[in-house]
Motif scaffolding. Structure first.
Motif, PDB file in Angstrom:
ATOM      1  N   ILE A 219       8.558  -0.938 -15.543  1.00  0.00           N
ATOM      2  CA  ILE A 219      10.007  -0.749 -15.441  1.00  0.00           C
ATOM      3  C   ILE A 219      10.703  -1.335 -16.673  1.00  0.00           C
ATOM      4  O   ILE A 219      11.610  -0.725 -17.254  1.00  0.00           O
ATOM      5  CB  ILE A 219      10.549  -1.409 -14.156  1.00  0.00           C
ATOM      6  N   ALA A 220      10.267  -2.514 -17.092  1.00  0.00           N
ATOM      7  CA  ALA A 220      10.851  -3.163 -18.267  1.00  0.00           C
ATOM      8  C   ALA A 220      10.661  -2.313 -19.508  1.00  0.00           C
ATOM      9  O   ALA A 220      11.595  -2.113 -20.306  1.00  0.00           O
ATOM     10  CB  ALA A 220      10.221  -4.536 -18.470  1.00  0.00           C
TER      11      ALA A 220
ATOM     12  N   SER B  74      14.246   4.696 -13.360  1.00  0.00           N
ATOM     13  CA  SER B  74      14.906   4.913 -12.058  1.00  0.00           C
ATOM     14  C   SER B  74      13.889   5.253 -10.982  1.00  0.00           C
ATOM     15  O   SER B  74      13.971   4.766  -9.839  1.00  0.00           O
ATOM     16  CB  SER B  74      15.928   6.047 -12.177  1.00  0.00           C
ATOM     17  N   TYR B  75      12.901   6.080 -11.353  1.00  0.00           N
ATOM     18  CA  TYR B  75      11.873   6.481 -10.391  1.00  0.00           C
ATOM     19  C   TYR B  75      11.042   5.271  -9.950  1.00  0.00           C
ATOM     20  O   TYR B  75      10.825   5.050  -8.751  1.00  0.00           O
ATOM     21  CB  TYR B  75      10.971   7.545 -10.999  1.00  0.00           C
TER      22      TYR B  75
ATOM     23  N   ILE C 103      10.603   3.142  -6.184  1.00  0.00           N
ATOM     24  CA  ILE C 103       9.322   2.915  -5.497  1.00  0.00           C
ATOM     25  C   ILE C 103       9.120   1.429  -5.197  1.00  0.00           C
ATOM     26  O   ILE C 103       8.734   1.041  -4.099  1.00  0.00           O
ATOM     27  CB  ILE C 103       8.150   3.441  -6.353  1.00  0.00           C
ATOM     28  N   TYR C 104       9.384   0.588  -6.208  1.00  0.00           N
ATOM     29  CA  TYR C 104       9.169  -0.849  -6.060  1.00  0.00           C
ATOM     30  C   TYR C 104      10.494  -1.531  -5.733  1.00  0.00           C
ATOM     31  O   TYR C 104      11.498  -1.293  -6.406  1.00  0.00           O
ATOM     32  CB  TYR C 104       8.582  -1.441  -7.345  1.00  0.00           C
ATOM     33  N   PRO C 105      10.549  -2.393  -4.746  1.00  0.00           N
ATOM     34  CA  PRO C 105      11.793  -3.070  -4.370  1.00  0.00           C
ATOM     35  C   PRO C 105      12.232  -4.042  -5.465  1.00  0.00           C
ATOM     36  O   PRO C 105      11.418  -4.540  -6.237  1.00  0.00           O
ATOM     37  CB  PRO C 105      11.411  -3.824  -3.089  1.00  0.00           C
ATOM     38  N   PRO C 106      13.552  -4.315  -5.565  1.00  0.00           N
ATOM     39  CA  PRO C 106      14.074  -5.202  -6.614  1.00  0.00           C
ATOM     40  C   PRO C 106      13.432  -6.588  -6.606  1.00  0.00           C
ATOM     41  O   PRO C 106      13.320  -7.224  -7.652  1.00  0.00           O
ATOM     42  CB  PRO C 106      15.567  -5.293  -6.289  1.00  0.00           C
ATOM     43  N   GLU C 107      13.022  -7.055  -5.424  1.00  0.00           N
ATOM     44  CA  GLU C 107      12.447  -8.400  -5.329  1.00  0.00           C
ATOM     45  C   GLU C 107      10.948  -8.431  -5.582  1.00  0.00           C
ATOM     46  O   GLU C 107      10.294  -9.468  -5.386  1.00  0.00           O
ATOM     47  CB  GLU C 107      12.748  -9.005  -3.946  1.00  0.00           C
ATOM     48  N   THR C 108      10.374  -7.312  -6.020  1.00  0.00           N
ATOM     49  CA  THR C 108       8.927  -7.260  -6.228  1.00  0.00           C
ATOM     50  C   THR C 108       8.467  -8.279  -7.266  1.00  0.00           C
ATOM     51  O   THR C 108       9.164  -8.560  -8.244  1.00  0.00           O
ATOM     52  CB  THR C 108       8.483  -5.858  -6.662  1.00  0.00           C
ATOM     53  N   ASN C 109       7.291  -8.828  -7.042  1.00  0.00           N
ATOM     54  CA  ASN C 109       6.644  -9.723  -7.999  1.00  0.00           C
ATOM     55  C   ASN C 109       5.393  -9.080  -8.595  1.00  0.00           C
ATOM     56  O   ASN C 109       4.564  -9.771  -9.179  1.00  0.00           O
ATOM     57  CB  ASN C 109       6.268 -11.044  -7.320  1.00  0.00           C
ATOM     58  N   ASP C 110       5.293  -7.763  -8.432  1.00  0.00           N
ATOM     59  CA  ASP C 110       4.172  -7.013  -8.986  1.00  0.00           C
ATOM     60  C   ASP C 110       4.364  -6.937 -10.502  1.00  0.00           C
ATOM     61  O   ASP C 110       5.220  -6.201 -11.002  1.00  0.00           O
ATOM     62  CB  ASP C 110       4.129  -5.612  -8.376  1.00  0.00           C
ATOM     63  N   VAL C 111       3.591  -7.717 -11.220  1.00  0.00           N
ATOM     64  CA  VAL C 111       3.765  -7.836 -12.669  1.00  0.00           C
ATOM     65  C   VAL C 111       3.558  -6.504 -13.371  1.00  0.00           C
ATOM     66  O   VAL C 111       4.300  -6.150 -14.302  1.00  0.00           O
ATOM     67  CB  VAL C 111       2.814  -8.905 -13.243  1.00  0.00           C
ATOM     68  N   LYS C 112       2.562  -5.724 -12.929  1.00  0.00           N
ATOM     69  CA  LYS C 112       2.310  -4.429 -13.557  1.00  0.00           C
ATOM     70  C   LYS C 112       3.493  -3.490 -13.369  1.00  0.00           C
ATOM     71  O   LYS C 112       3.895  -2.774 -14.287  1.00  0.00           O
ATOM     72  CB  LYS C 112       1.038  -3.810 -12.988  1.00  0.00           C
TER      73      LYS C 112
ATOM     74  N   CYS D 209       0.832  -1.207   0.000  1.00  0.00           N
ATOM     75  CA  CYS D 209       0.000   0.000   0.000  1.00  0.00           C
ATOM     76  C   CYS D 209       0.863   1.251   0.000  1.00  0.00           C
ATOM     77  O   CYS D 209       0.575   2.231  -0.689  1.00  0.00           O
ATOM     78  CB  CYS D 209      -0.914   0.016   1.229  1.00  0.00           C
ATOM     79  N   PHE D 210       1.975   1.171   0.766  1.00  0.00           N
ATOM     80  CA  PHE D 210       2.877   2.319   0.822  1.00  0.00           C
ATOM     81  C   PHE D 210       3.461   2.604  -0.563  1.00  0.00           C
ATOM     82  O   PHE D 210       3.522   3.735  -1.022  1.00  0.00           O
ATOM     83  CB  PHE D 210       4.009   2.051   1.824  1.00  0.00           C
ATOM     84  N   ALA D 211       3.875   1.519  -1.233  1.00  0.00           N
ATOM     85  CA  ALA D 211       4.463   1.677  -2.559  1.00  0.00           C
ATOM     86  C   ALA D 211       3.459   2.285  -3.521  1.00  0.00           C
ATOM     87  O   ALA D 211       3.764   3.185  -4.286  1.00  0.00           O
ATOM     88  CB  ALA D 211       4.940   0.316  -3.080  1.00  0.00           C
ATOM     89  N   GLN D 212       2.207   1.813  -3.448  1.00  0.00           N
ATOM     90  CA  GLN D 212       1.175   2.328  -4.345  1.00  0.00           C
ATOM     91  C   GLN D 212       0.822   3.771  -4.004  1.00  0.00           C
ATOM     92  O   GLN D 212       0.656   4.611  -4.879  1.00  0.00           O
ATOM     93  CB  GLN D 212      -0.066   1.442  -4.272  1.00  0.00           C
ATOM     94  N   ASP D 213       0.741   4.069  -2.701  1.00  0.00           N
ATOM     95  CA  ASP D 213       0.349   5.428  -2.293  1.00  0.00           C
ATOM     96  C   ASP D 213       1.429   6.446  -2.590  1.00  0.00           C
ATOM     97  O   ASP D 213       1.145   7.614  -2.856  1.00  0.00           O
ATOM     98  CB  ASP D 213       0.032   5.447  -0.786  1.00  0.00           C
ATOM     99  N   SER D 214       2.698   6.010  -2.547  1.00  0.00           N
ATOM    100  CA  SER D 214       3.797   6.955  -2.747  1.00  0.00           C
ATOM    101  C   SER D 214       4.111   7.192  -4.216  1.00  0.00           C
ATOM    102  O   SER D 214       4.966   8.017  -4.549  1.00  0.00           O
ATOM    103  CB  SER D 214       5.052   6.454  -2.027  1.00  0.00           C
TER     104      SER D 214
END
Length: 378
Positions: free
Chosen positions: A61-62, A42-43, A47-56, A17-22
């Motif tokens: 980023i990709a 870079s931005y 926001i999202y940590p390197p180990e994120t599995n958030d596909v969106k 939630c923090f990642a999405q809100d920020s």
């Protein structure tokens, strides 16, 4: 234990939630609109940590890395998405594109083959597969499949017709181009590609009508040649010569142009001009390096002690152009190996009279003069 799981789950939810809100969507949009993709990547990574599995998030980023030219990072992101959610066309196409840009056509093709394994009627995959292979057989196979799925695509039609033409399959090439042209009657590239094929199929009037229409938009040399040939085959030699002369004025004459001009003048009983262009045809067909090639071949025979063959080969080279190196070698051959001083003296003389002698030739010049003086004493 249940309490620990609850705490961990709560923490993960809070982090998400923090990642999405920020995430500042307006800032991200500005990066996209100004095409500052490296900054956007870079931005998002901040926001999202390197180990994120958030596909969106990974997809964003990709995409930004790919658009920024950071292909290694983009590939890592897309590969992670492919592991999390396999068989997504957009991801497979992106991985194929990245590998193609990095020169790895095999990997690019492998990703596209995964696409066609899922969807055997995917036109875009077959079209790109044709671009990524160096095998004429595979390229033809992929283009034929793509053309069957979409016969009006101009790029596929052009490439497939080109292969048919190189294989002298003129009717299939003609048919492919006609369908694509019918869908895009203003496509001049396809119409131009049709002309040499139509000439091969003896559709001369079609070549003239199409070609002269194309020439109204600009004098393309290939079109001029095709129209000139069509008039020649229709035995309108005066018209044909007019088009071939146009190529001369454009400085686009070649062996083929001179050949047809000679034939046209011959048919018009203008033998003087026919001879002129026949000679130009011969001159154009002969490599300017042919004398050097005969010099090389003669030298090989000379070293193999095939002396008569060497002499004849050197002389064959001289039948095209005078050459100081051949004169010198013939002089040496007749002097030192064939023991014919009179012949040697003749070629030494021709060597000394060569107009292209340079400072580097001085040792050879000195040797030849010394040998000629010795001949004179005998």
């Amino acid at each position: 234990m249940k309490k620990l799981y609850a705490i961990l789950l709560f923490g993960l939810i809070c982090n998400l939630c923090f990642a999405q809100d920020s995430l500042d969507k307006e800032k991200l949009l500005e990066f996209y609109q100004t095409q500052r993709y490296a900054e956007a990547a870079s931005y998002l990574s901040s926001i999202y940590p390197p180990e994120t599995n958030d596909v969106k998030a990974l997809a964003q980023i990709a995409y930004c890395n790919m658009m920024a030219g950071k292909l290694v990072d983009a590939e890592k992101n897309y590969q992670k998405i492919n592991q999390l959610q396999p068989q997504q066309f957009a991801v497979l196409f992106s991985l194929a594109n990245i590998n193609s840009r990095r020169g790895n056509k095999k990997s690019a093709s492998d990703y596209l083959l995964q696409v066609v394994a899922i969807d055997s009627n995917n036109f875009s995959a077959y079209k790109r597969l044709a671009d990524y292979t160096d095998s004429t057989g595979l390229k033809t196979q992929y283009l034929q499949k793509a053309n069957k799925l979409n016969a009006t695509d101009a790029d596929v039609a052009f490439d497939l017709a080109f292969i048919h033409r190189t294989q002298k399959n003129y009717q299939p090439a003609y048919d492919v181009l006609k369908v694509a042209i019918a869908a895009d009657t203003s496509n001049m590239i396809l119409q131009q590609a049709l002309l040499p094929v139509a000439n091969q199929l003896k559709k001369y009037n079609e070549v003239i009508v199409t070609g002269e229409k194309l020439l109204k938009t600009g004098a393309d040399g290939n079109v001029v040649m095709d129209v000139g040939k069509a008039y020649f085959f229709l035995k309108n030699y005066k018209k044909a010569i007019g088009f071939f002369q146009m190529l001369e004025r454009m400085s686009m004459q070649n062996e083929s142009v001179f050949y047809y001009m000679s034939l046209s003048y011959r048919e018009m009983k203008n033998y003087e001009m026919a001879v002129k262009y026949a000679k130009l045809t011969i001159d154009e067909s002969i490599s300017p390096n042919i004398t050097a090639y005969y010099n090389m071949l003669g030298g090989i025979y000379d070293e193999k002690q095939q002396l008569t063959l060497a002499a004849n080969t050197y002389k064959k080279g001289l039948s095209y152009n005078a050459n100081k190196n051949i004169y010198y070698r013939l002089g040496l051959l007749y002097d030192l190996k064939l023991k014919q001083p009179k012949q040697a003296n003749t070629y030494y003389n021709l060597f000394l009279k060569s107009k292209d002698l340079e400072a580097d030739d001085q040792p050879q010049v000195d040797y030849v003069k010394m040998r000629m003086e010795e001949f004179a004493k005998k």
